[in-house]
Scaffold this active site. Sequence first.
Site, mmCIF file in Angstrom:
data_model
loop_
_atom_site.group_PDB
_atom_site.id
_atom_site.type_symbol
_atom_site.label_atom_id
_atom_site.label_comp_id
_atom_site.label_asym_id
_atom_site.label_seq_id
_atom_site.Cartn_x
_atom_site.Cartn_y
_atom_site.Cartn_z
ATOM 1 N N PHE A 176 0.887 -1.150 0.000
ATOM 2 C CA PHE A 176 0.000 0.000 0.000
ATOM 3 C C PHE A 176 0.926 1.201 0.000
ATOM 4 C CE2 PHE A 176 -3.220 -2.733 2.325
ATOM 5 C CZ PHE A 176 -4.052 -2.858 1.220
ATOM 6 N N THR A 197 0.246 0.246 13.156
ATOM 7 C CA THR A 197 -0.872 -0.632 13.491
ATOM 8 C C THR A 197 -0.413 -1.752 14.409
ATOM 9 O OG1 THR A 197 -1.973 -0.157 11.411
ATOM 10 C CG2 THR A 197 -2.550 -2.222 12.484
ATOM 11 N N SER A 198 0.791 -2.213 14.207
ATOM 12 C CA SER A 198 1.309 -3.307 15.040
ATOM 13 C C SER A 198 1.252 -2.939 16.512
ATOM 14 C CB SER A 198 2.753 -3.618 14.643
ATOM 15 O OG SER A 198 2.817 -3.951 13.281
ATOM 16 N N HIS A 253 -3.639 -9.352 9.035
ATOM 17 C CA HIS A 253 -2.215 -9.034 8.861
ATOM 18 C C HIS A 253 -1.353 -9.864 9.808
ATOM 19 C CE1 HIS A 253 1.511 -6.746 8.610
ATOM 20 N NE2 HIS A 253 1.015 -6.189 7.509
ATOM 21 N N THR A 280 -4.847 -6.745 3.752
ATOM 22 C CA THR A 280 -3.635 -6.352 3.053
ATOM 23 C C THR A 280 -3.526 -7.029 1.688
ATOM 24 O OG1 THR A 280 -2.678 -6.128 5.228
ATOM 25 C CG2 THR A 280 -1.163 -6.072 3.376
ATOM 26 N N TYR A 295 10.273 9.947 39.068
ATOM 27 C CA TYR A 295 10.850 11.046 38.296
ATOM 28 C C TYR A 295 9.888 11.640 37.282
ATOM 29 C CZ TYR A 295 11.970 6.624 36.002
ATOM 30 O OH TYR A 295 11.911 5.368 35.517
ATOM 31 N N VAL A 341 7.938 5.027 26.234
ATOM 32 C CA VAL A 341 7.695 6.182 27.098
ATOM 33 C C VAL A 341 7.765 7.441 26.227
ATOM 34 C CG1 VAL A 341 8.504 7.503 29.084
ATOM 35 C CG2 VAL A 341 8.598 5.001 29.113
ATOM 36 N N GLY A 342 8.929 7.699 25.666
ATOM 37 C CA GLY A 342 9.094 8.860 24.797
ATOM 38 C C GLY A 342 8.248 8.706 23.539
#
Length: 520
Positions: free
Chosen positions: A98, A168-169, A204, A263, A349, A370-371
């Site tokens: 795609f 999507t995973s 998928h 897919t 923290y 996290v980030g």
Amino acid sequence: MGSLDANLPGVTIDGFKPLDLDGLREQLLLSVDFIVDYYKNVETQPVLPQVQPGYLRHIMPAAPPACGATLEDALRDIHRGVLPGMTNWASPNFFAYFPATLGSAALVGDFIASALNPVAFTWLSCPAATELEELVLDWMAQLLRLPPAFRSSSDSGGGGGGVIHGTTSEAILCTLVAARDGAVRRAGGVPISRLVAYGSDQTHSTFAKACRIAGFDQANVRLIPTQLGSGYALVAARLRDAMAADAAAGLVPAYVCATVGTTSSTAVDPLGLIADVAAEFGVWVHVDAAYAGSACICPEFRRFLDGVERADSLSISPHKWLLTGLDCTCLWLRDRPRLAESLGTNPEYLKNGPSESGLVVDCKDLQVGVGRRFRALKLWTVLRTYGVAGLQAHIRSDVEMARAFEGMVRADRRFEVVVPRRFALVCFRIRAWGGGEAAAEADNRMLLALVNGSGRAYVTHTVLGGKYVLRFAVGSTLTEHRHVASAWDLIRAKTDEVLGGRPLEELRVVFPSSCQVALD
Ligand SMILES: *Cc1c(COP(=O)(O)O)cnc(C)c1O
């Protein structure tokens, strides 16, 4: 270009400024020229690069440079080393997989997000990123006419809302983990090895991978077989049979992944019927509409999402078909706190007043990492710049080009369209004739190799119902009708080569109708 010597005495540079504001504008303009030149030339470049594995090591030094160079030098290296090895997804002659679409609005939005560079794990770590994400997901939810229960602004008092993931995973993995934990709780602490997850043989492959990561027993991942007769959609009755058999065997059905736009062939699973079955067994329904979900912003395609109001979660990837650039997957849940229950953390923290107030959402609790990047900005820029009308026009234009391609295929009796086109993907192939299925596969493999080897187009394949099939996916951002037409000319010319001297009479064959599949 100097290379690093392990014994080189430490080099010191006076006044090293990695972000030199005096030179920044010029440096950025270099990249602007680079990008514009790339897009202007990409049409003339081979779509699939003509390089061998390991090619890059022959071009770039093996050791990192001891001393720096100018950005111009680096750009020259990119020209010399990177561009020749690019599979040019931006090429208008790219019809593989795609397509990954990217409008200039997303390019600008992403550029600015990269420059701002917040790490928006909690609301406080970047209120704008968190709030723009909620806003833009609510916009998208309205565009898709999702029920209010999926919006964070909903007055319904529920815990609905969304989060932007990279892929999507991740959306499937995170919802699967939430469903897993809920199922374990409800079943009084059964071991994960007793839980079962369901999809179809068209779901998928990332679904089975998510099951592995989430600790499901491989023997308890059901990929229910589909057939041409039902357009390769998951048949709800077969899902019910599977769940009933599992429940009778003492297993616990926990999660079903339904797909809108598979897919291989863009099949659409019947969401309402699947939700009926899932409700009987208390199973979490996730809807994976990675590609085709974007089309549902057009009223004429919205029916493919019918039933989504009864799903637990839905994911769509605007980086596929909504001009947003990699990566951007929108995930909505009717009960978003379920994600945080499974994925939430609260280290000292990161503690802060707003988080403790309960008035804000901390996106780190809704995802794997996290980030996180400020992805909302590019999606917002896309919506702000193109508007609903622009995005709908974009989808419709791709669908129209695919319809034209499908018509050209149908008009040439050497070919068959394998499943009726629904969106902007055409699944077709050279027909099986005297030589049977094995010969047809060889013909189509050869055709694909010749087309892709020419560098003038890139098309990929799949296998559907045992048939080797070519997938022609229209929608690279720069693609116009003339590119589709010349790809078709190329395919026909290469087909002449493949079929060589075989008399056309033999191809006259016994295929009166190219495709008779009941859909819907
Ligand atoms: C592309 C696609 C995926 C994989 O998406 P990632 O974002 O690469 O994880 C999953 N499901 C469907 C239906 C897809 O088309």
